[in-house]
Design an enzyme around this catalytic site. Structure first.
Site, PDB file in Angstrom:
ATOM      1  CB  SER A 134      -0.829   5.037  -0.174  1.00 61.20           C
ATOM      2  OG  SER A 134      -2.063   5.106  -1.113  1.00 61.20           O
ATOM      3  CB  CYS A 135       3.872   5.620  -2.415  1.00 60.24           C
ATOM      4  SG  CYS A 135       5.101   6.461  -3.630  1.00 60.24           S
TER       5      CYS A 135
END
Lengths: 380, 76
Positions: free
Chosen positions: B13-14
């Site tokens: 994820s980011c």
């Protein structure tokens, strides 16, 4: 390792004017679609996190290491990453927003509206959306108006005060946020009260409100809710006048501007309805009524000194003299058409969700629900 | 279109998809193409925004079975 802060804390800092520098590290498109705004102006910078990756020294040099910096991103990962990087660069007071911009979009701030002693009226302001819901309390009973999907907030509000929910009202079929009304009403087995003009073709279970009816609490002496059909923004828009003192005006009357009648793609027909509503049903209400709208756009113009979105109807008419003074239906329609702008593409889908014609999962609901309202007929 | 190298950021994820993609493309030569695979919905906007902002070229974007595919040509 840097620490997090909550979206509610951020609201409090803004209200108190704490001079943090807010750094939003999302991409520019997402930032321009929606960013943090609060009751007072804040210093807000948008520098995408990939700038810090690509050119760390050069990008960090744009910031003053002596400032307290609060970092914001979509979820929280990038904000934490950048906050840790800034700490390594010697910044002393750095925190990142827990759960990201969606958490900010869902923050609700409960404030009490001054009333006579025998009842209470609360405004639930959602600063991320620029929307307001309301709660009316009399002798342990609670009525709610225009609530968002943050049901846990409303359950807690009622539980903490030992209130029983007796009805949930809707001023109209909302297009800019997902309503929590039908779910909460069904959970507590109370009426969901709305107008058939908006809900007759929906799959929502509702109790149709009748123009001119007065709805009260079960115990004697409480404030009455007078239901006034006020079509225009939508065909079923209804204004609820409480105790002859307050007007829960939905998207009909705003402190600045009026509700736009072009969202249903029948702009001329609905604009004519709105003209007739304002002229014959709203303008005749007393100037002393306090207007409590569903939306606002500009804190500085629409909030009072206590950060409540409220003003008396006489002042509201004066603030919007150019609208209320439009002398004919034709002039009014022309004014609406001149101020028209595109509606956000998600509005149609939000209406379908609110009419229970479409159901969406939580992640989709959060995505649809993010962003500032575009409900006023005019800007600025 | 063919590519010179590939990085699979599935499950990340980011900001990791952009972090890993940047590290990978920095090892490549200008004009070479990197294929990036991600699953994080946030990456659909962030990978193109990153590529355009730092002078790479977005050549292709696609979505299939919950995965996002990008072809990015390294800039000068």
């Amino acid at each position: 390792m840097s620490e997090s802060f909550s979206a509610s804390e951020m609201y409090t800092w803004m209200e108190e004017g704490v001079p943090h520098l807010y750094l939003d590290v999302r991409n520019e498109a997402d930032f321009s679609r929606f960013h943090v705004e609060g009751p007072q102006d804040i210093e807000l910078l948008n520098i995408p996190y990939f700038d810090f990756l690509e050119k760390p020294e050069e990008t960090v040099a744009k910031l003053d290491a002596s400032r307290s910096v609060r970092v914001i991103c979509a979820k929280e990962g990038s904000a934490q990453f950048i906050a840790d990087m800034l700490e390594e660069f010697g910044f002393g007071d750095i925190q990142w927003l827990a759960k990201g911009i969606i958490a900010w979009g869902n923050v609700l701030v409960a404030k009490q509206v001054p009333t006579p002693d025998h009842y209470e009226l609360w405004q639930f302001n959602r600063p991320g959306k620029g929307s307001c819901a309301y709660g009316l309390i009399h002798k342990g009973e609670l009525m709610l108006f225009d609530i968002s999907k943050n049901l846990e907030f409303y359950r807690n509000f009622a539980r903490a005060r030992n209130l029983s929910l007796v009805a949930v009202f809707e001023t109209h079929l909302q297009a800019d946020y997902i309503s929590g009304g039908p779910s909460l009403a069904s959970e507590f087995e109370v009426d969901y009260i709305a107008h058939e003009g908006d809900f007759s073709s929906s799959n929502v279970t509702y109790r149709a409100v009748v123009d001119g009816e007065s709805i009260g609490f079960s115990k004697a002496g409480g404030p009455s809710v007078l239901c006034t059909h006020s079509p225009g923004h939508t065909p079923g828009s209804t204004t609820y006048v409480i105790d002859d003192k307050y007007m829960i005006s939905g998207d009909t009357v705003f402190i600045v501007s009026v509700g736009r009648p072009d969202l249903g793609k029948k702009v001329v027909e609905w604009a004519k309805q709105l003209y007739a509503t304002l002229k014959n049903r709203i303008s005749v209400l007393p100037d002393e009524l306090m207007v409590l709208p569903s939306h606002y756009t500009d804190w500085t113009k629409e909030a009072n000194g206590d950060h409540l979105i409220i003003n008396d109807f006489g002042t509201v008419k004066a603030l919007n003299e150019s609208i209320y003074a439009l002398a004919s239906e034709d002039e009014f329609v022309s004014w609406v058409e001149a101020n028209m702008r595109p509606q956000p593409e998600e509005y149609n889908r939000i209406r379908r969700v609110n009419a229970n014609i479409e159901t969406v999962d939580l992640a989709t609901a959060e995505e649809l629900d993010l962003g500032k309202n575009q409900c006023a007929a005019s800007q600025g | 279109m063919s590519h010179n190298d590939e990085i699979d950021c599935s499950g990340m994820s980011c900001p990791l998809p952009v972090v890993k993609s940047k590290m990978k493309i920095d090892t490549m030569n200008p004009g070479e193409v990197l294929k990036i695979i991600t699953t994080d919905p946030g990456s659909c906007k962030d990978i193109p925004a990153w590529a355009n902002r730092v002078g790479h070229e977005m050549i292709e974007e696609a979505e299939e079975n919950g995965k996002y595919y990008f072809l990015v040509k390294r800039g000068e």
